[in-house]
Structure formats: structure tokens, C-alpha cells
Design a protein around this motif. Structure first.
Motif, PDB file in Angstrom:
ATOM      1  N   GLY A  36       0.816  -1.210   0.000  1.00 34.95           N
ATOM      2  CA  GLY A  36       0.000   0.000   0.000  1.00 34.95           C
ATOM      3  C   GLY A  36       0.848   1.258   0.000  1.00 34.95           C
ATOM      4  N   ARG A  37       1.965   1.231   0.735  1.00 37.28           N
ATOM      5  CA  ARG A  37       2.861   2.397   0.773  1.00 37.28           C
ATOM      6  C   ARG A  37       3.549   2.597  -0.576  1.00 37.28           C
ATOM      7  N   VAL A  38       3.907   1.494  -1.209  1.00 35.52           N
ATOM      8  CA  VAL A  38       4.551   1.591  -2.524  1.00 35.52           C
ATOM      9  C   VAL A  38       3.589   2.198  -3.543  1.00 35.52           C
ATOM     10  N   ILE A  39       2.355   1.717  -3.538  1.00 36.41           N
ATOM     11  CA  ILE A  39       1.372   2.208  -4.499  1.00 36.41           C
ATOM     12  C   ILE A  39       1.080   3.687  -4.259  1.00 36.41           C
ATOM     13  N   LEU A  40       1.001   4.097  -2.985  1.00 35.39           N
ATOM     14  CA  LEU A  40       0.742   5.503  -2.680  1.00 35.39           C
ATOM     15  C   LEU A  40       1.859   6.401  -3.192  1.00 35.39           C
ATOM     16  N   THR A  41       3.067   5.864  -3.253  1.00 33.76           N
ATOM     17  CA  THR A  41       4.206   6.651  -3.735  1.00 33.76           C
ATOM     18  C   THR A  41       4.351   6.582  -5.249  1.00 33.76           C
ATOM     19  N   GLU A  42       4.237   5.385  -5.795  1.00 32.84           N
ATOM     20  CA  GLU A  42       4.504   5.180  -7.217  1.00 32.84           C
ATOM     21  C   GLU A  42       3.267   5.363  -8.098  1.00 32.84           C
ATOM     22  N   GLU A  57      -0.234  -5.613  -8.267  1.00 35.36           N
ATOM     23  CA  GLU A  57       0.643  -6.762  -8.091  1.00 35.36           C
ATOM     24  C   GLU A  57       2.004  -6.562  -8.761  1.00 35.36           C
ATOM     25  N   GLU A  58       2.083  -5.679  -9.736  1.00 37.69           N
ATOM     26  CA  GLU A  58       3.363  -5.405 -10.389  1.00 37.69           C
ATOM     27  C   GLU A  58       4.399  -4.894  -9.396  1.00 37.69           C
ATOM     28  N   PHE A  59       3.928  -4.210  -8.350  1.00 41.09           N
ATOM     29  CA  PHE A  59       4.830  -3.591  -7.378  1.00 41.09           C
ATOM     30  C   PHE A  59       5.053  -4.464  -6.141  1.00 41.09           C
ATOM     31  N   ARG A  60       4.477  -5.662  -6.120  1.00 39.08           N
ATOM     32  CA  ARG A  60       4.615  -6.519  -4.939  1.00 39.08           C
ATOM     33  C   ARG A  60       6.055  -6.929  -4.648  1.00 39.08           C
ATOM     34  N   PRO A  61       6.933  -7.139  -5.651  1.00 44.53           N
ATOM     35  CA  PRO A  61       8.315  -7.518  -5.329  1.00 44.53           C
ATOM     36  C   PRO A  61       9.009  -6.559  -4.362  1.00 44.53           C
ATOM     37  N   VAL A  62       8.705  -5.265  -4.457  1.00 48.07           N
ATOM     38  CA  VAL A  62       9.300  -4.294  -3.525  1.00 48.07           C
ATOM     39  C   VAL A  62       8.799  -4.569  -2.108  1.00 48.07           C
ATOM     40  N   ALA A  63       7.499  -4.781  -1.968  1.00 51.63           N
ATOM     41  CA  ALA A  63       6.926  -5.053  -0.645  1.00 51.63           C
ATOM     42  C   ALA A  63       7.446  -6.373  -0.086  1.00 51.63           C
ATOM     43  N   SER A  78      13.971   4.974   0.548  1.00 58.39           N
ATOM     44  CA  SER A  78      14.490   4.221  -0.594  1.00 58.39           C
ATOM     45  C   SER A  78      13.682   4.506  -1.857  1.00 58.39           C
ATOM     46  N   MET A  79      12.369   4.619  -1.715  1.00 60.47           N
ATOM     47  CA  MET A  79      11.544   4.943  -2.881  1.00 60.47           C
ATOM     48  C   MET A  79      11.778   6.376  -3.341  1.00 60.47           C
ATOM     49  N   LEU A  80      12.055   7.248  -2.382  1.00 64.30           N
ATOM     50  CA  LEU A  80      12.261   8.659  -2.719  1.00 64.30           C
ATOM     51  C   LEU A  80      13.595   8.885  -3.420  1.00 64.30           C
ATOM     52  N   LYS A  81      14.654   8.196  -2.975  1.00 62.53           N
ATOM     53  CA  LYS A  81      16.001   8.468  -3.456  1.00 62.53           C
ATOM     54  C   LYS A  81      16.476   7.525  -4.564  1.00 62.53           C
ATOM     55  N   SER A  82      15.811   6.415  -4.770  1.00 63.83           N
ATOM     56  CA  SER A  82      16.249   5.481  -5.803  1.00 63.83           C
ATOM     57  C   SER A  82      16.011   6.074  -7.189  1.00 63.83           C
ATOM     58  N   GLU A  83      16.757   5.559  -8.149  1.00 58.48           N
ATOM     59  CA  GLU A  83      16.695   6.092  -9.520  1.00 58.48           C
ATOM     60  C   GLU A  83      15.316   5.885 -10.139  1.00 58.48           C
ATOM     61  N   LYS A  84      14.851   6.881 -10.873  1.00 58.30           N
ATOM     62  CA  LYS A  84      13.538   6.817 -11.507  1.00 58.30           C
ATOM     63  C   LYS A  84      13.648   6.174 -12.892  1.00 58.30           C
ATOM     64  N   SER A  85      12.528   5.627 -13.348  1.00 59.45           N
ATOM     65  CA  SER A  85      12.466   5.057 -14.689  1.00 59.45           C
ATOM     66  C   SER A  85      11.008   4.901 -15.092  1.00 59.45           C
ATOM     67  N   PRO A  86      10.661   5.244 -16.339  1.00 56.29           N
ATOM     68  CA  PRO A  86       9.280   5.062 -16.800  1.00 56.29           C
ATOM     69  C   PRO A  86       8.919   3.592 -17.007  1.00 56.29           C
ATOM     70  N   ILE A  87       9.936   2.734 -17.082  1.00 48.32           N
ATOM     71  CA  ILE A  87       9.715   1.291 -17.254  1.00 48.32           C
ATOM     72  C   ILE A  87       9.538   0.662 -15.874  1.00 48.32           C
ATOM     73  N   THR A  88       8.381   0.069 -15.632  1.00 41.55           N
ATOM     74  CA  THR A  88       8.038  -0.429 -14.298  1.00 41.55           C
ATOM     75  C   THR A  88       9.046  -1.451 -13.781  1.00 41.55           C
ATOM     76  N   SER A  89       9.408  -2.430 -14.597  1.00 43.91           N
ATOM     77  CA  SER A  89      10.323  -3.477 -14.146  1.00 43.91           C
ATOM     78  C   SER A  89      11.678  -2.902 -13.749  1.00 43.91           C
ATOM     79  N   ASN A 136      13.485  -2.717  -9.899  1.00 48.05           N
ATOM     80  CA  ASN A 136      14.854  -3.156  -9.606  1.00 48.05           C
ATOM     81  C   ASN A 136      15.651  -2.060  -8.905  1.00 48.05           C
ATOM     82  N   TYR A 137      15.470  -0.822  -9.330  1.00 45.92           N
ATOM     83  CA  TYR A 137      16.180   0.297  -8.703  1.00 45.92           C
ATOM     84  C   TYR A 137      15.778   0.430  -7.227  1.00 45.92           C
TER      85      TYR A 137
END
Length: 234
Positions: free
Chosen positions: A10-16, A95-101, A135-146, A150-151
């Protein structure tokens, strides 16, 4: 771990994908409201049926309630069907963002387990969530979800390693790194839980009843199951 994983998701989705989480929240509200409306209609109709006197067909109020209930029920059912399809699409996107969680949950329970090594190593969930959000704030951005995932995962893993290592005695830092690698591999199913237990505990992790029979009678049970290493004949 699963509960924390869902919370972190939920936190990842709220950010991304903030708009996705907002849509999901609104969908839950709409579904709840529509179900409440259905219940109110049923209760109103039941009340009318139980309090009416005389013929049902002569009561215009009851006929009106029946017509309204029928139309509203059809409308609500249609909305619920649409909501169900929308929920499936939203959950698939989430579910695409579940690996981070998942990685976050593995890392948190790892640093919690370090408290069993030394009570000074206790870490609160609030502290961990600060590093997780950072980590979500400072990690490298990318328009490609996958690639973006990884970042975040790489940054998060290294951030937790640095954060926790600062408070560990030197003698325990190598153990922490080893456990981190093993826990991540176990979550990825590169190693099994049984292999992990055998590596950590040696022969103490073995079930004597499941071990091969002793090749010689003079070998004792304590020799068969050593706390330092697995039996040599295995």
C-alpha cells in the motif's frame, strides 16, 4: 510476513501510483455504499410486508416500494458487477509492485531476528518504514516499471544493510550479511527452508527418524546427529 507485505505494498502504491490507490479506495467506498443500500431496501421491504394490513395489492405504498426496490436493486447489481471487474484490473496493476513489498518484508523480519543475537539490536517498525520510504524517494527513476522496481529493491537492500550495520558489533556484521543473502535466496526459492536449516544448524536440523540407518552398530545416536555438522555418510 504476509501482513506486513500487504501493508508495504500500500505504501509503494501511494508513492509510485497514487491515482491507482485513490481509485481503489473510492471503489471500496462505492461497493460498501451500494451493499448498504441493498440492505436498506431489503429491510424496508420486509418492514412493509410485516406491517401491512389487508390485501397486498390494495396497498399503493407497498407497490411503490416494490417498484423502487426492483429498479434500485438492478442498478446496484450492475454497479457491483462493474466494480468487480474494475477491482480485478486494479489488483493486477498493484501486483506489479509486490516484489518491492516482498523484499521489504524479508528485510524487516531479518533485522527483527537480530535482536535474538543481542537485545540491543532491536529495531522498531517506524524506523524501518522511514528507510523504506526513503528508498523509494532516493532510488533512480524510470518510466519502465520493471526497471524502476529493480532500482528500488537494490537501493532498499543496500540502505537497510548500511542502516543496520552501523549498530552491529563487528563480529556480527558478517553473520548479518550472510543471513540477508540466505533469506533473500530463500524468498526467491533459490534455496529451500530445509537447506537453510541444515546450513545454519548442521546435523541438529536433521530428523533422526528420516536419516539413513547407521552403517555400523557402534555409532551412537549423538554421533549420528551432531550439532556441528551433518553425518558424514549422508
Amino acid at each position: 510476513m504476509k501482513g506486513l507485505e500487504d501493508q508495504l505494498l500500500g505504501r509503494v502504491i501511494l508513492t509510485e501510483k497514487k491515482e491507482l490507490e485513490s481509485e481503489r479506495t473510492n471503489l471500496i467506498k462505492d461497493v460498501t455504499e451500494n451493499k448498504r443500500k441493498m440492505l436498506e431496501l431489503e429491510q424496508s421491504l420486509l418492514y412493509k410486508l410485516t406491517t401491512i394490513q389487508g390485501s397486498l395489492l390494495d396497498d399503493e405504498t407497498l407497490i411503490s416500494v416494490l417498484n423502487v426496490s426492483k429498479d434500485t436493486a438492478a442498478e446496484v447489481r450492475e454497479k457491483l458487477a462493474i466494480a468487480k471487474d474494475t477491482e480485478i484490473k486494479i489488483n493486477a496493476a498493484r501486483e506489479e509492485f509486490r516484489p518491492v513489498a516482498t523484499r521489504g518484508s524479508v528485510l524487516y523480519f531479518l533485522i527483527c531476528n537480530m535482536a535474538m543475537v543481542n537485545v540491543m539490536y532491536q529495531t522498531s517498525l517506524v524506523q524501518f518504514l522511514e528507510r523504506f520510504d526513503w528508498s523509494m524517494l532516493k532510488s533512480e527513476k524510470s518510466p519502465i516499471t520493471s526497471r524502476r522496481l529493480n532500482y528500488i529493491i537494490e537501493y532498499l537492500t543496500y540502505e537497510i544493510f548500511k542502516y543496520k550495520s552501523r549498530g552491529l558489533y563487528e563480529i556480527h556484521k558478517y553473520m548479518f550479511v550472510l543471513l540477508m543473502a540466505l533469506k533473500i535466496d530463500m524468498q526467491k526459492e533459490h534455496i529451500t527452508h530445509e537447506e537453510f536449516q541444515t546450513f545454519i544448524k548442521g546435523g541438529a536440523a536433521l530428523d533422526l527418524n528420516a536419516c539413513p540407518p547407521k552403517p555400523a552398530k557402534w555409532i551412537t545416536r549423538s554421533s549420528k546427529r551432531s550439532s556441528r555438522a551433518a553425518p558424514r555418510w549422508i
